[in-house]
Design a protein around this motif. Structure first.
Motif, PDB file in Angstrom:
ATOM      1  N   ALA A 123      46.407  59.014  64.048  1.00  0.00           N
ATOM      2  CA  ALA A 123      48.410  57.610  64.123  1.00  0.00           C
ATOM      3  C   ALA A 123      48.081  57.749  65.200  1.00  0.00           C
ATOM      4  O   ALA A 123      49.109  59.337  65.222  1.00  0.00           O
ATOM      5  N   THR A 136      53.377  54.682  62.978  1.00  0.00           N
ATOM      6  CA  THR A 136      53.021  54.838  62.167  1.00  0.00           C
ATOM      7  C   THR A 136      52.289  56.757  61.660  1.00  0.00           C
ATOM      8  O   THR A 136      53.089  56.892  60.675  1.00  0.00           O
ATOM      9  N   GLY A 193      50.127  52.091  55.911  1.00  0.00           N
ATOM     10  CA  GLY A 193      50.797  52.375  57.561  1.00  0.00           C
ATOM     11  C   GLY A 193      49.710  51.284  59.429  1.00  0.00           C
ATOM     12  O   GLY A 193      50.095  51.794  59.931  1.00  0.00           O
ATOM     13  N   PRO A 240      52.655  49.472  60.139  1.00  0.00           N
ATOM     14  CA  PRO A 240      53.842  49.889  59.826  1.00  0.00           C
ATOM     15  C   PRO A 240      54.950  49.917  59.782  1.00  0.00           C
ATOM     16  O   PRO A 240      56.181  50.542  58.633  1.00  0.00           O
TER      17      PRO A 240
END
Length: 178
Positions: free
Chosen positions: A12, A16, A38, A42
């Protein structure tokens, strides 16, 4: 297997990655539902976590919050959230027998908790405006107007994760419910 492709948490980036880092710092890991939300939204995950923060600082005890989340999750059939809130309910101090009764929408022996279970189940499973008697019943056991707002927020937060998990068929990463 979950339906939405969720990249590994370690890959990520940006918003995020920041949210995942906050979750890891707070609870030690990123649950599958938060990872999937997410990865694809997000901002939505951030709002849900902020709402949970409002609840944590609000007028309901942690046990009341977990009771609400467990009743809502059971009523809509979200196995992921039932497992999660059973564990979190236990961590909040709810006894295994109470958790079993809450999941079954049965009396726990605690009049105030039982009134909360009935009220939340009614809100979750019926349509239309509640009667004055139903609202007065929850007030009679000691819930305040401020707490009615927090009960509504807890239901809304739970409804979001329930709906998402039902769409995603999120793989349950919590202990099985007994």
């Amino acid at each position: 297997m979950s339906r939405l492709i969720t990249p590994p948490i370690e890959s990520a980036t940006g918003a995020t990655a920041e949210i995942y880092a906050q979750i890891k710092k707070t609870i030690g890991s990123v649950p599958n539902t938060f990872a999937a939300i997410g990865a694809h939204g997000p901002a939505a995950l951030k709002v849900i976590l902020e709402a949970d923060g409002v609840l944590a600082a609000g007028s309901l005890s942690r046990q009341d919050q977990e009771t609400i989340k467990l009743v809502v999750s059971g009523a809509v059939g979200c196995d992921y959230c039932v497992a999660a809130h059973s564990l979190l309910g236990k961590m909040s101090g709810l006894k295994p027998d109470s958790l079993k009764h809450i999941r079954a929408v049965e009396a726990t022996g605690d009049a105030k908790r039982d009134a909360l279970v009935r009220f939340v189940h009614l809100l979750t499973t019926t349509v239309g405006t509640l009667s004055d008697d139903e609202v007065q019943a929850i007030r009679r056991v000691g819930y305040t107007d401020e707490q009615l707002v927090d009960i509504s927020l807890a239901i809304a937060v739970t409804a979001f994760t329930n709906v998402f998990n039902r769409i995603n068929d999120t793989a349950v990463d919590f202990p099985a419910v007994n």
